[in-house]
Design a protein around this motif. Structure first.
Motif, short mmCIF file in Angstrom:
data_model
loop_
_atom_site.label_atom_id
_atom_site.label_comp_id
_atom_site.label_asym_id
_atom_site.label_seq_id
_atom_site.Cartn_x
_atom_site.Cartn_y
_atom_site.Cartn_z
N CYS A 226 -2.08 -5.23 8.62
CA CYS A 226 -2.69 -3.95 7.67
C CYS A 226 -4.31 -3.90 8.15
O CYS A 226 -4.77 -5.09 8.53
CB CYS A 226 -2.67 -4.22 6.46
N GLU B 201 0.41 7.02 -3.07
CA GLU B 201 1.05 7.83 -3.96
C GLU B 201 1.47 7.28 -5.20
O GLU B 201 1.93 8.12 -6.53
CB GLU B 201 2.38 8.69 -3.24
N GLY C 144 4.08 5.89 8.18
CA GLY C 144 4.16 6.76 7.10
C GLY C 144 5.63 6.32 6.17
O GLY C 144 6.66 5.94 6.96
N GLN D 181 9.18 1.04 -3.15
CA GLN D 181 7.79 0.84 -2.86
C GLN D 181 7.38 0.43 -1.46
O GLN D 181 6.21 0.46 -0.96
CB GLN D 181 7.10 -0.36 -3.68
N ASN E 281 0.84 -0.98 -0.10
CA ASN E 281 -0.02 -0.05 0.02
C ASN E 281 0.78 1.20 0.13
O ASN E 281 1.67 1.35 0.91
CB ASN E 281 -1.02 0.09 1.40
N PHE E 282 0.73 1.86 -0.99
CA PHE E 282 1.37 3.08 -1.29
C PHE E 282 0.76 4.18 -1.97
O PHE E 282 1.01 3.95 -3.47
CB PHE E 282 2.95 2.91 -1.72
N PHE F 23 -1.26 1.48 8.43
CA PHE F 23 -0.94 2.75 7.92
C PHE F 23 -0.78 4.00 8.89
O PHE F 23 -0.27 5.18 8.30
CB PHE F 23 -2.66 3.37 7.37
N TYR G 135 0.58 12.78 2.52
CA TYR G 135 -0.04 11.68 3.52
C TYR G 135 0.78 12.19 4.69
O TYR G 135 1.92 12.20 4.88
CB TYR G 135 0.66 10.29 2.89
N1 MTE Z 1 2.58 5.69 3.59
C1 MTE Z 1 2.32 6.42 2.52
N2 MTE Z 1 2.85 7.56 2.44
N3 MTE Z 1 1.26 6.16 1.55
C2 MTE Z 1 0.39 5.35 1.95
O1 MTE Z 1 -0.47 4.84 1.02
N4 MTE Z 1 0.06 2.87 3.20
C3 MTE Z 1 0.15 2.59 4.52
C4 MTE Z 1 1.57 2.62 5.15
N5 MTE Z 1 2.24 3.69 4.84
C5 MTE Z 1 0.71 4.19 2.86
C6 MTE Z 1 1.90 4.42 3.92
C7 MTE Z 1 -0.36 1.33 4.79
S1 MTE Z 1 -2.35 0.99 4.57
C8 MTE Z 1 0.23 -0.08 5.11
S2 MTE Z 1 -0.21 -1.29 5.28
C9 MTE Z 1 1.87 -0.01 5.08
O2 MTE Z 1 2.36 1.32 4.64
C10 MTE Z 1 2.45 -0.75 4.05
O3 MTE Z 1 3.71 -0.93 4.14
P1 MTE Z 1 4.72 -2.07 3.18
O4 MTE Z 1 4.34 -1.75 1.72
O5 MTE Z 1 5.97 -1.81 3.40
O6 MTE Z 1 4.21 -3.31 3.66
#
Ligand code: MTE
Length: 330
Positions: free
Chosen positions: A147, A93, A247, A229, A90-91, A244, A201
């Motif tokens: 998550c 951006e 960050g 990623q 999940n990222f 989440f 974010y």
């Molecule tokens: N940070 C940013 N900037 N943008 C995001 O969409 N997603 C979050 C978090 N940090 C997110 C974020 C969510 S929902 C989760 S589960 C984790 O990042 C996932 O981290 P990973 O991909 O390293 O497992």
């Protein structure tokens, strides 16, 4: 995967801090992998030494960390394969599909990089990434990541306690919360064209949560620098909270008096609270949080795992919430 091994990472704490047996273990493990054994975590290894599981995937610049002495920092569970940890992300951006970040994050430039540490501190400072990398000794921490969507992973992260940085900037008496701001650059992040979230974010922690030794300022995983990623070049990991709260690709850390308005609280405050501690007894309004699917273990007959209070870190962090109504403060 998206930046090369010779990007010039220099690390003060190279191989000499990793115990010899771990290196031996890695070598044997790598030999086994070369010989065709499946997966990174071989049965039998894990029981002896969780760190013996950690094989470098050999994709990015190395970033070794010493075995952490912090209580709860080394979960003795089978690691999620590197391929899953770096392709199911999940990222937002970089798009909202799980496969988007691995495909699209090549445009992120994790160097040069600075983090501005500011707000209610006596010593505000703009840190260059190189300075941050040398600020404290790197540690390897094997954390469960849960998550909010109902899946989990076990990942060997590399970094040091965020408290190391916080101590150096000396928060004032007004600092009650810490805010983490992710980069928001349209030229590097195609997902910013979508308005799923109010960019940048932003995430936040109470100061005592940010100071907890398990809260990790994270620069790597699997003994290498973070893939784009996963939030290169620097992110937080807060293992007892939903993912989440961690960050990615952080450019600013602000100390503030009032509870920060985080991106997820702004988007849907009835669903995502400020605390977001993992809690199997408090359901998300649209689904149960009682169980989880471990990524890499899925199969038709694979049973879900029970989700643990504070993601299994209750002994370490439960005290932070003594007397609080966790249904109200979700
Ligand atoms: N940070 C940013 N900037 N943008 C995001 O969409 N997603 C979050 C978090 N940090 C997110 C974020 C969510 S929902 C989760 S589960 C984790 O990042 C996932 O981290 P990973 O991909 O390293 O497992």
């Amino acid at each position: 995967m998206h930046y090369l091994k010779d990007r010039g990472f220099t690390h003060a704490h190279a191989g000499d801090i990793t115990p010899r047996e771990v290196y031996e273990g890695r070598r044997v493990l790598l030999r086994n992998l070369a010989a065709g054994a499946a997966g990174v975590a071989l049965a039998g290894w894990a029981g002896r030494d969780a760190l013996a599981q950690v094989a470098r995937p050999g994709k990015l610049a190395t970033l070794p960390g010493a075995r952490s002495a912090v209580a709860g920092a080394l979960t003795m569970e089978k690691l999620t394969p590197y391929g899953d940890a770096t392709s199911y992300n999940n990222f937002y951006e970089f798009g909202t599909d799980k496969s988007d970040p691995a495909r699209a994050a090549g445009t992120l430039k994790p160097r040069p990089w600075t983090i501005a540490v500011e707000g209610e501190v006596k010593k505000p400072k703009v840190y260059d990434l190189d300075e941050l990398l040398k600020l404290a000794p790197m540690e390897e921490r094997i954390y469960r990541l849960r998550c909010v969507e109902g899946w989990s992973m076990v990942i060997p992260w590399v970094g040091y306690s965020l408290a190391e940085l916080i101590k150096r900037v000396e928060p004032t008496g007004n600092a009650k919360y810490v805010e983490f701001v992710t980069l928001a650059d349209k030229s590097q992040m195609p997902g910013l064209r979508s308005s799923v979230l109010d960019w940048p974010y932003v995430e936040g922690l109470r100061l005592d949560e940010a100071m907890h030794p398990l809260t990790l300022l994270t620069f790597g995983l699997y003994g290498e620098v973070l893939p784009n990623q996963n939030g290169a070049p620097v992110r937080t990991v807060v293992p007892w909270k939903y993912g989440f709260k961690s960050g990615k690709s952080i450019v600013k850390i602000r100390f503030v008096e009032k509870e920060p308005r985080t991106a997820w609280v702004k988007a849907a405050s009835q669903e995502y609270g400020f605390f977001s501690n993992v809690n199997p007894a408090v359901d998300h309004p649209r689904w149960s949080q009682a169980t989880e699917r471990r990524i890499g273990e899925d199969g038709l007959f694979q049973k879900k795992r029970p989700t643990l209070m504070f993601n299994g870190y209750e002994a370490q962090v439960g005290q932070l919430y003594a007397g609080m109504d966790l249904k109200k403060n979700y």
